[in-house]
Design a protein around this motif. Sequence first.
Motif, PDB file in Angstrom:
ATOM      1  N   PHE A  47      37.250   6.473  -6.446  1.00 49.82           N
ATOM      2  CA  PHE A  47      36.684   5.713  -5.250  1.00 49.82           C
ATOM      3  C   PHE A  47      37.865   5.275  -4.319  1.00 49.82           C
ATOM      4  N   GLY A  48      39.209   5.437  -4.465  1.00 53.15           N
ATOM      5  CA  GLY A  48      40.141   5.094  -3.716  1.00 53.15           C
ATOM      6  C   GLY A  48      41.061   3.883  -3.974  1.00 53.15           C
ATOM      7  N   LYS A  49      40.911   3.365  -5.190  1.00 51.60           N
ATOM      8  CA  LYS A  49      41.768   2.246  -5.580  1.00 51.60           C
ATOM      9  C   LYS A  49      43.142   2.391  -5.541  1.00 51.60           C
ATOM     10  N   SER A  50      43.624   3.504  -6.410  1.00 54.45           N
ATOM     11  CA  SER A  50      44.949   3.844  -6.276  1.00 54.45           C
ATOM     12  C   SER A  50      45.646   3.885  -4.901  1.00 54.45           C
ATOM     13  N   LEU A  51      44.968   4.653  -3.932  1.00 58.03           N
ATOM     14  CA  LEU A  51      45.343   4.632  -2.755  1.00 58.03           C
ATOM     15  C   LEU A  51      45.356   3.397  -1.952  1.00 58.03           C
ATOM     16  N   THR A  52      44.488   2.418  -2.079  1.00 59.94           N
ATOM     17  CA  THR A  52      44.504   1.333  -1.820  1.00 59.94           C
ATOM     18  C   THR A  52      45.757   0.480  -2.172  1.00 59.94           C
ATOM     19  N   LEU A  53      46.012   0.554  -3.296  1.00 60.70           N
ATOM     20  CA  LEU A  53      47.248  -0.410  -3.678  1.00 60.70           C
ATOM     21  C   LEU A  53      48.484   0.278  -3.230  1.00 60.70           C
ATOM     22  N   VAL A 188      48.974 -10.973  -4.812  1.00 63.21           N
ATOM     23  CA  VAL A 188      48.409 -10.429  -5.891  1.00 63.21           C
ATOM     24  C   VAL A 188      47.106  -9.481  -5.756  1.00 63.21           C
ATOM     25  N   PHE A 189      47.198  -8.446  -5.942  1.00 58.96           N
ATOM     26  CA  PHE A 189      45.857  -7.566  -5.985  1.00 58.96           C
ATOM     27  C   PHE A 189      45.532  -6.768  -7.364  1.00 58.96           C
ATOM     28  N   VAL A 190      44.489  -6.947  -8.012  1.00 60.37           N
ATOM     29  CA  VAL A 190      44.168  -6.186  -9.194  1.00 60.37           C
ATOM     30  C   VAL A 190      43.092  -5.575  -9.231  1.00 60.37           C
ATOM     31  N   THR A 191      43.189  -4.245  -9.612  1.00 63.04           N
ATOM     32  CA  THR A 191      41.897  -3.507  -9.384  1.00 63.04           C
ATOM     33  C   THR A 191      41.413  -3.068 -10.776  1.00 63.04           C
TER      34      THR A 191
END
Length: 527
Positions: A47-53, A188-191
Motif C-alpha cells: 500500500f506504499g509504506k516503503s515508498l513513504t519512508l 521517528v516514523f514506524v510503519t
Amino acid sequence: MKDLTASVFTFEDLILGDYLYVDKTAHLWELVKGRKGIYFLSRPRRFGKSLTLSTLEAIFQGKRELFKGLAIDSKPYDWKRYPVIHLDFGDCAVQNAGELRDYLYFSLCSLAQAIGVQPFMDKSQLGLSLTNLINSMDKGDGVVVLVDEYDKPLLNMLGKPEAANEMLPVMKGFYSAIKKCEPHERFVFVTGVSKFCHVSLFSDLNNLQDISTSSRFATMLGYTQKELEANFDDRLPQAQEKLAISQEELLRRLKLWYDGYRFAPDAETVYNPVSIANFFMNDGLFSNYWFSTGTASSLFALMRRDDVGLPDIVEHSVAGDLFNSFDLAEVDLQKLMYQTGYLTIGETEIIGAGTEEMEQRYHLRFPNKEVRSSFNDQIMDHFAGLKRAQSSDLTRLLVADIRSGDVNAFMERLRGLFAKIPYDLHGRRERDYQTILYVVFLMLEVFIQGEYHTNEGRIDLVLSVEEWTYVVELKLNRSAEKAMAQIWDRDYVRGFLGQNRRIMAVGVNFDETRAQIDNWLAEEVTE
C-alpha cells in the motif's frame, strides 16, 4: 507519459527514473514541519509504506532537487540534512528468537559500517546497541529513525504462539531504545501492518502518535478518486479503447475492483496503488493483483482453532477498540482482518445515543472486488482444496441455478464440490460447512448474510438474487426435516414477506462421517 512501476519503492529511483509519482508530499510536510515528531502508521501490505519512508528519508537528507514541482517544494521548510537510520524488516523471514537476534544485530552493524561510525555493539543487548548507534550519529540536531514493517517477524509467527512469545522480549528490548533516545531524535516514523502489544511501541513508548486512523492522514497512502483521474488521465483513453467501453463505465469498474479502502470513519476511500499500477501496466486487464501471503493461511488456521465462522467476522459490528493493539496469545480475528487489509471500515453507528453507555460501532466490509476475490480464492483453497480455476467454473454454473430457483441442481453441484474436498480438509463442525457455503455464495456475488437475526433466533444463511430470496438453515448429523422445521417453527420467513420477491426455504443436513451433504428440502413460500 511517464513510465509506471509496481516494483520500485525508492523515492530517488522513482524520480530519477522518470516514473509516475502521485504527489503525497503535502501530507508529509504536515509531519516534518514541526521541531520534532514521533509517529506510527499501520496500513495493509502493498500500500506504499516503503515508498513513504523512502520519501521521508530523501526529505531529511535535504535532497530538495528531487522534489521540484511537488507540493512540499513550495512549503516553508529548511531542507536541513540529518543523519538517518532506516531499518526495513520487509525481508525478515526469521523463525525463532535466536534468528531474530542475529538479524537485528547484523542490521545494526551494517548500518554503522555504511554510515562510518563504530559504536559499541552487543548481540545480547540490542536495545543498548541501537541506543549507542543513535547517540553516536547525533551531531547536535538529532537523528531521524525510520522503521519499515516493524511487525514482520511477528506476522510470520501467527498461529505459532510459542515462537512468537520467545521473540517478544527481543523486540521489546530493541524498540525500547526509541523511547530512551528521544532527546537525540529529530523525527521517528514506524510503519507496520498490525499493532501488537508487548513490543514497547504501544506500551512503553507513550509519546508515539498513532496516525493510522487520523482523518488528516487517511488518504496519505493510496489514491483518491481525484488523484486517480488526474494522474492517469493520459492512460484512461487507452484502457477505454482496449475494453471498448465508455470512460464512465471504465471508472465505475475501476472503483468496483480497486477502490473502497477507508482508514478513518467517514474518510474518503482510496484505491490500492499497486493494483492500479498493475492494471494499466497489463493493458487494462481487470484481475486480482492482491497476491496470497502466509498471513491468509495463518488467519484461516486461527478461524478453525477458535471455532469462528466467517459470518462472525464479516457481519458483526465492532467497537472502537478495533483500532487498538492486540495480544498474540489472544488474536482478535476481526482486528487482524482489518489491519491486514481484508476488511475495511464501512458504515458507522451510534449505540445508546444520549446515555452513559453511548458508543460508536463500526461495520466492516470487504473493500472491493479484488480483495473479496483474493479472500474467496484463498479460503476455498484452504477449506476445500479448490484452486481458482475450479472455483470459477463452479461459480458460473451455480449462478445459473440460483437465479432460476433450481435448488436441486444447485445442491447437486455442491455435493460434487464436497466430494472433491481432500479427506484431511473435511470440516468436522457445522461452522466449517457454513463457512464454505458462505464463501460459495460470496463468489456468486449475490447479497448474502450469515447468522441473520430475527426475534425468534438466528438464520444460518440468507441470500438474495434477482427475484429470489433464499432462507437457508443448516444441520450437522441431524436431518433436513429438522432444519426445515426450525425455519417454520421460528417463522424465519416472515421478515421477507411483502418484498416483491419469491421466497425459498431450504433445509440442509450434513453428514459428518461422509463429510458430505446428506439431504435437503426446498419449499417455495406462498404468502
